[in-house]
Design an enzyme around this catalytic site. Sequence first.
Site, PDB file in Angstrom:
ATOM      1  N   HIS A   1      -9.438   0.956  -1.356  1.00 21.60           N
ATOM      2  CA  HIS A   1      -9.383   1.659  -0.073  1.00 21.60           C
ATOM      3  C   HIS A   1     -10.786   1.598   0.524  1.00 21.60           C
ATOM      4  O   HIS A   1     -11.769   1.915  -0.161  1.00 21.60           O
ATOM      5  CB  HIS A   1      -9.007   3.127  -0.270  1.00 21.60           C
ATOM      6  CG  HIS A   1      -7.555   3.373  -0.530  1.00 21.60           C
ATOM      7  ND1 HIS A   1      -6.865   2.769  -1.545  1.00 21.60           N
ATOM      8  CD2 HIS A   1      -6.659   4.180   0.115  1.00 21.60           C
ATOM      9  CE1 HIS A   1      -5.597   3.193  -1.516  1.00 21.60           C
ATOM     10  NE2 HIS A   1      -5.449   4.051  -0.519  1.00 21.60           N
TER      11      HIS A   1
ATOM     12  N   HIS B   1       1.348   4.794  -2.634  1.00 19.83           N
ATOM     13  CA  HIS B   1       0.985   5.547  -3.841  1.00 19.83           C
ATOM     14  C   HIS B   1       2.265   6.176  -4.374  1.00 19.83           C
ATOM     15  O   HIS B   1       2.881   6.984  -3.673  1.00 19.83           O
ATOM     16  CB  HIS B   1      -0.033   6.638  -3.500  1.00 19.83           C
ATOM     17  CG  HIS B   1      -1.274   6.111  -2.850  1.00 19.83           C
ATOM     18  ND1 HIS B   1      -2.449   5.918  -3.543  1.00 19.83           N
ATOM     19  CD2 HIS B   1      -1.505   5.705  -1.570  1.00 19.83           C
ATOM     20  CE1 HIS B   1      -3.361   5.431  -2.698  1.00 19.83           C
ATOM     21  NE2 HIS B   1      -2.825   5.282  -1.499  1.00 19.83           N
TER      22      HIS B   1
ATOM     23  N   HIS C   1       0.863  -1.195   0.000  1.00 14.01           N
ATOM     24  CA  HIS C   1       0.000   0.000   0.000  1.00 14.01           C
ATOM     25  C   HIS C   1       0.891   1.236   0.000  1.00 14.01           C
ATOM     26  O   HIS C   1       1.312   1.713   1.046  1.00 14.01           O
ATOM     27  CB  HIS C   1      -0.924  -0.029   1.226  1.00 14.01           C
ATOM     28  CG  HIS C   1      -1.932   1.083   1.258  1.00 14.01           C
ATOM     29  ND1 HIS C   1      -3.103   1.008   1.990  1.00 14.01           N
ATOM     30  CD2 HIS C   1      -1.959   2.298   0.661  1.00 14.01           C
ATOM     31  CE1 HIS C   1      -3.801   2.116   1.841  1.00 14.01           C
ATOM     32  NE2 HIS C   1      -3.116   2.939   1.040  1.00 14.01           N
TER      33      HIS C   1
ATOM     34  N   GLU D   1     -11.039   3.680   5.784  1.00 16.21           N
ATOM     35  CA  GLU D   1      -9.996   4.609   6.253  1.00 16.21           C
ATOM     36  C   GLU D   1     -10.724   5.712   7.025  1.00 16.21           C
ATOM     37  O   GLU D   1     -10.573   5.832   8.232  1.00 16.21           O
ATOM     38  CB  GLU D   1      -9.210   5.184   5.069  1.00 16.21           C
ATOM     39  CG  GLU D   1      -8.133   6.192   5.469  1.00 16.21           C
ATOM     40  CD  GLU D   1      -7.424   6.825   4.257  1.00 16.21           C
ATOM     41  OE1 GLU D   1      -7.955   6.786   3.132  1.00 16.21           O
ATOM     42  OE2 GLU D   1      -6.322   7.392   4.464  1.00 16.21           O
TER      43      GLU D   1
ATOM     44  N   ASP E   1       1.869   4.088   2.649  1.00 18.07           N
ATOM     45  CA  ASP E   1       0.825   4.903   2.012  1.00 18.07           C
ATOM     46  C   ASP E   1       1.427   6.015   1.142  1.00 18.07           C
ATOM     47  O   ASP E   1       1.497   5.859  -0.073  1.00 18.07           O
ATOM     48  CB  ASP E   1      -0.127   5.487   3.063  1.00 18.07           C
ATOM     49  CG  ASP E   1      -1.527   5.738   2.520  1.00 18.07           C
ATOM     50  OD1 ASP E   1      -1.785   5.414   1.346  1.00 18.07           O
ATOM     51  OD2 ASP E   1      -2.375   6.250   3.274  1.00 18.07           O
ATOM     52  N   ASP E   2       1.814   7.125   1.757  1.00 16.65           N
ATOM     53  CA  ASP E   2       2.389   8.262   1.028  1.00 16.65           C
ATOM     54  C   ASP E   2       3.615   8.734   1.814  1.00 16.65           C
ATOM     55  O   ASP E   2       3.567   9.733   2.532  1.00 16.65           O
ATOM     56  CB  ASP E   2       1.353   9.389   0.917  1.00 16.65           C
ATOM     57  CG  ASP E   2       0.114   8.929   0.163  1.00 16.65           C
ATOM     58  OD1 ASP E   2       0.175   8.875  -1.082  1.00 16.65           O
ATOM     59  OD2 ASP E   2      -0.889   8.598   0.815  1.00 16.65           O
TER      60      ASP E   2
HETATM   61  N1  HPA Z   1      -6.438   7.454   0.896  1.00 17.58           N
HETATM   62  C1  HPA Z   1      -7.140   7.665  -0.208  1.00 17.58           C
HETATM   63  N2  HPA Z   1      -6.589   8.098  -1.334  1.00 17.58           N
HETATM   64  C2  HPA Z   1      -5.276   8.315  -1.364  1.00 17.58           C
HETATM   65  C3  HPA Z   1      -4.508   8.114  -0.238  1.00 17.58           C
HETATM   66  C4  HPA Z   1      -5.115   7.650   0.943  1.00 17.58           C
HETATM   67  O1  HPA Z   1      -4.501   7.436   2.012  1.00 17.58           O
HETATM   68  N3  HPA Z   1      -3.228   8.419  -0.603  1.00 17.58           N
HETATM   69  C5  HPA Z   1      -3.250   8.777  -1.891  1.00 17.58           C
HETATM   70  N4  HPA Z   1      -4.494   8.726  -2.361  1.00 17.58           N
HETATM   71 ZN    ZN Z   2      -3.626   4.798   0.336  1.00 16.99          ZN
END
Ligand code: HPA
Ligand code: ZN
Length: 342
Positions: free
Chosen positions: A203, A23, A21, A206, A284-285
Site C-alpha cells: 500500500h 483484505h 486488492h 493512499e 479493498d474492504d
Molecule cells: N489501507 C491500509 N490498510 C488497510 C486497508 C487500507 O485501505 N484496509 C485494511 N487494511
Molecule cells: Zn487496502
Amino acid sequence: MSTASTDDAAFIRSLPKAELHMHIEGSLEPELLFALAERNGIALPYDDVEALRSAYEFADLQSFLDLYYQGADVLRTEADFADLMTAYLDRAHADGVRRVEMFFDPQTHTDRGIGFDVFMPGFLQAMDDATERTGISAGLILCFLRHLSPEAAMATFDEAEAGGYLERIIGVGLDSAEVGNPPEPFAEVFDRAAEAGLYRVAHAGEEGPPEYIWGALDVLDVQRIDHGVRAEEDPELVARLVVDKVPLTMCPLSNLELCVVDDLADHNIGRLLDLGLTVTINSDDPAYFGGYVGENYERTADALDLSRDDLVQLARNSLEASFASDDEKATWLAELDAVDAG
Ligand code: HPA
Ligand code: ZN
C-alpha cells in the site's frame, strides 16, 4: 456514455476480471460478525446489525482501522476463517471475478493468540472448496502491519516459514496506518520474501505522499502498488509507472469512504487510465465501504462517465496485472475478448 443502468450492471458482471486488492478481514459483513460473536460467546458493544452498520462512518484511514481491527476479534476458530472466506469467494464469483489475490493480516490474529495453524487451514480449505464449486482461482498475500515494527514483521515471516505456509501464499504486502510509517524499514523482510520466490506489493500513496510510492518501488522492489492515488502529484513518478507498467490496484469506494477523495467524480482513475497507467478497480474492504468489486466498477463508471471500452480495459488490466499463470491469464483474456466482441 454510461449510467448505472441494469444493462451496465449486467455488462460489468459479465466481464471476466481479477480482484487484486481486497483484505479478507474487510469482507466480514455485520451479519456474519454478529453470528460469529454469538457462536463464540463474545459480547459486542452494539445492540444489533443496524447499530453496527451505522457506526461505519469514517473520517480517515485510522478511524476505519479502529473498527476493522475490533471487528476481526470475533474470528476465533478455523471454521470462522473458513466461513469468512467462503462468503467472500461466492460473492466475488457472482461479480464475474475469475481470479482473486487477497490480503490477510496474520498479526491481527497472532497478537491475540490465534495462530497460523488456526487461520491458514480455514482459509485454504475454503479456497479449495470454492475453486472446486465455482472455478474461481484464489491466492493469498500475507500483509505486514506497518504500524508495528519491522522486527515484528520478520517474526511473522519466520512463523509462516516454520509452519510450512510460505508454499501456500503467493506474496507479501504492507498495510495499515500509512502516514508516518514509510516502506523503507521493511526492506529486509521484503528481501527475504523475494529470496523465497514470493511476489511483493505494498500500500502506498493512499494517504501517504508520492515518496512512499518511490520507496515501495525502489527499496521494497514491489511488482504492484496498492492504491497509488497520490502518484498523480509527481509527474516523474507517473512517467515511471507508465514506462515500467507498474499496476495500481485502486479502490474508488474505499477512497470515497475514507475521505481520500471528496467525490467519486473527482477520482483520478479515469485520468490515470487515459495516461496509459495499468490501473485496476478493486473493493479493498467491501463489508465496510458499501460495495464489492461490481459496485466499485458501476459507481466509478457512473461518476466518471466511463465507456464500455474503458470498462473492458479495466478488466483487461486486472487480468494482466495478476500473478496467475500465463495459461490461466490467456484463458480469461480470451473470454474477455469474446465478451468485448459482443
Ligand atoms: N489501507 C491500509 N490498510 C488497510 C486497508 C487500507 O485501505 N484496509 C485494511 N487494511
Ligand atoms: Zn487496502
